[in-house]
Motif scaffolding. Structure first.
Motif, mmCIF file in Angstrom:
data_model
loop_
_atom_site.group_PDB
_atom_site.id
_atom_site.type_symbol
_atom_site.label_atom_id
_atom_site.label_comp_id
_atom_site.label_asym_id
_atom_site.label_seq_id
_atom_site.Cartn_x
_atom_site.Cartn_y
_atom_site.Cartn_z
ATOM 1 N N ILE A 162 0.899 -1.129 -0.054
ATOM 2 C CA ILE A 162 -0.221 0.025 0.229
ATOM 3 C C ILE A 162 0.908 1.377 -0.262
ATOM 4 C CG2 ILE A 162 -0.253 0.092 2.514
ATOM 5 C CD1 ILE A 162 -3.288 1.150 2.191
ATOM 6 N N VAL A 239 -2.311 -1.396 -3.485
ATOM 7 C CA VAL A 239 -3.362 -0.585 -3.513
ATOM 8 C C VAL A 239 -2.566 0.958 -2.939
ATOM 9 C CG1 VAL A 239 -5.096 -2.253 -2.914
ATOM 10 C CG2 VAL A 239 -3.558 -1.377 -0.979
ATOM 11 N N HIS A 265 -8.450 3.705 -1.456
ATOM 12 C CA HIS A 265 -9.113 3.901 -0.345
ATOM 13 C C HIS A 265 -8.989 5.651 0.088
ATOM 14 C CE1 HIS A 265 -9.588 5.017 3.994
ATOM 15 N NE2 HIS A 265 -10.827 4.168 3.964
ATOM 16 N N PHE A 442 -9.856 -3.414 2.520
ATOM 17 C CA PHE A 442 -9.112 -3.982 1.759
ATOM 18 C C PHE A 442 -8.989 -5.413 1.755
ATOM 19 C CE2 PHE A 442 -6.760 0.056 1.277
ATOM 20 C CZ PHE A 442 -6.987 0.345 -0.240
ATOM 21 N N GLN A 445 -9.898 -7.102 -1.450
ATOM 22 C CA GLN A 445 -9.013 -6.952 -2.544
ATOM 23 C C GLN A 445 -7.367 -7.780 -2.578
ATOM 24 O OE1 GLN A 445 -9.759 -5.039 -4.953
ATOM 25 N NE2 GLN A 445 -11.705 -4.869 -4.179
#
Length: 449
Positions: A162, A239, A265, A442, A445
């Motif tokens: 991330i 992400v 996000h 998440f 995901q």
């Protein structure tokens, strides 16, 4: 895919007419809302690069030129810079006391004096410096600019990469309390399948990233180089997360559908009512959000107008006066956190001064403000997105758009939650809730369909 010039045209920041039209509509909407009330040594080896002060400007740090290598970095603010700060604070020239009994004209004199006195006599920069240096920090050159970032890999083999982006007047400091829970969930009440590899860059012109020397460092360009950074670190699927300017960068990453980006996000989604107005009018929830926008336009956006039009002029005062820099940011901690009338309700003085001190020691008042000049009226607006989007609305934030605006804007909105407390600086104010939101949203995901 690590060649900026051949793989991604980062210099071409011209965008399509559709997006420009939406942004023009946003400016028109805001005006209408206001009217209606509604240490620096590098070697060929991986020797840590250290920030240091120049001999003639002890209050600022000089960074060695970055290369395309990923070079370890440490923070070392010289003692002379700390002494210079205390001297300047002691010599603050104060304005007269405000003729009102609240914050309506800005930071009250008594609050400003208390903040500066604490900074001068009790605050310990070395504490946060130790915290930063306990983390793996690096600098690397992206599109000709040295970018600083924190990069902490999880011990869990299936951790999800991330990239987390801050905003203004925030910084990497906002996320120091969430790194360990994200990277090592089993030590913080979580499960191995909730682990993240965490990358937290400093925006261009902020913190220990270089200050751009040419125009053009707009959000689309930053978004593209963030994608290059993740590739350079070896992440082929990841992400992204952001609030404030970080939400802008993250949204542009999604708009550009960068290679490897699986989902995003946002804790401050850039949402406005899509035109035209519904036949039956706006709902009560929508009207409340419109009223927030109207209040921001009429009473809360002057800072953005100044930074968006005259960042250089503003920079002289804030770069010369630590007291000026401090209250410029302190006011936003009061206005944008979930508090009961004082910023100390949401954040400690030490926490706020950690962030303020980073701006001061790096001399980034003007360079950080220039992002407003570059992008606030061009790139920071409602943006339909076609990749998976998750949203967390922290109830104490400056703006809480309704879910229906998200549903009309994000074709693959897969998560929406209203968090009962916390404000604009979500990870800073409520680290446990922030971590919980990322774990929940998440979860689906982690394994592609």
């Amino acid at each position: 895919m690590d060649n900026l010039q051949s793989d991604i045209p980062v210099h071409d920041t011209r965008e399509k007419t559709e997006v420009s039209a939406q942004l023009r509509s946003r400016r028109e909407f805001l005006h209408a809302a206001a009217a209606t009330g509604g240490a620096a040594i590098l070697s060929a080896e991986l020797v840590p690069e250290t920030a240091r002060a120049s001999t003639d400007q002890v209050a600022q740090l000089v960074l060695s030129p970055a290369t395309t290598a990923v070079t370890p970095f440490e923070v070392r603010v010289p003692e002379a810079a700390l002494e210079d700060l205390k001297r300047r604070l002691a010599n603050t020239r104060w304005p007269n006391k405000e003729p009102v009994a609240d914050w309506s004209q800005g930071v009250p004199l008594a609050k400003a004096r208390a903040l500066i006195e604490y900074w001068r006599t009790r605050y310990d920069w070395r504490r946060v410096e130790r915290s930063l240096n306990a983390l793996p920090q690096f600098r690397t050159q992206l599109d000709g600019l040295g970018v600083h970032f924190i990069h902490v890999r999880s011990k869990h083999p299936n951790a999800l990469p991330i990239i987390v982006t801050h905003g203004w007047p925030g910084s990497i400091i906002e996320f120091l309390q969430v790194i360990s829970p994200l990277v090592d969930p089993t030590a913080h009440g979580g499960q191995p399948d909730q682990a993240f590899h965490v990358v937290i860059p400093s925006l261009p012109g902020f913190g220990f990233s270089d200050k751009p020397r040419e125009p053009g460092w707009r959000l689309p360009r930053i978004a593209k180089v963030w994608g290059i950074l993740m590739q350079r670190l070896g992440y082929t699927r990841y992400v992204a997360q952001g609030g404030d300017w970080g939400a802008g960068v993250t949204s542009w990453m999604a708009k550009q559908q960068l290679q490897g980006l699986a989902a995003i996000h946002l804790n401050l989604p850039i949402l406005f009512p899509p035109p035209p107005a519904p036949p039956g009018g706006y709902t009560a929830t929508e009207q409340a959000a419109l009223a927030q926008l109207g209040k921001y336009a009429s009473d809360g956006s002057a800072y953005a107008a100044i930074q968006g039009t005259r960042p250089q002029t503003l920079g002289y005062g804030l770069t010369d006066s630590p007291s000026g820099q401090a209250v410029w940011i302190y006011e936003k901690f009061k206005e944008w956190t979930d508090n009961r009338g004082n910023p100390e309700d949401a954040l400690t003085l030490d926490a706020m001064l950690d962030d303020i001190s980073l701006y001061w020691f790096t001399g980034t008042a003007a360079s950080s403000a220039r992002l407003y000049f570059e992008s606030f009226q061009k790139d920071f607006g409602r943006m339909p997105l076609d990749i998976p989007v998750a949203v967390s609305i922290f109830k104490g934030d400056m703006f809480g758009p309704p879910k229906v605006w998200g549903e009309r804007t994000y074709s693959k909105l897969f998560y929406w939650n209203e968090v009962p407390k916390g404000g604009h600086f979500a990870a800073f104010e409520q680290p446990e809730l922030f971590v919980a939101e990322l774990r929940k949203c998440f979860a689906q995901q982690r394994w592609p369909d």
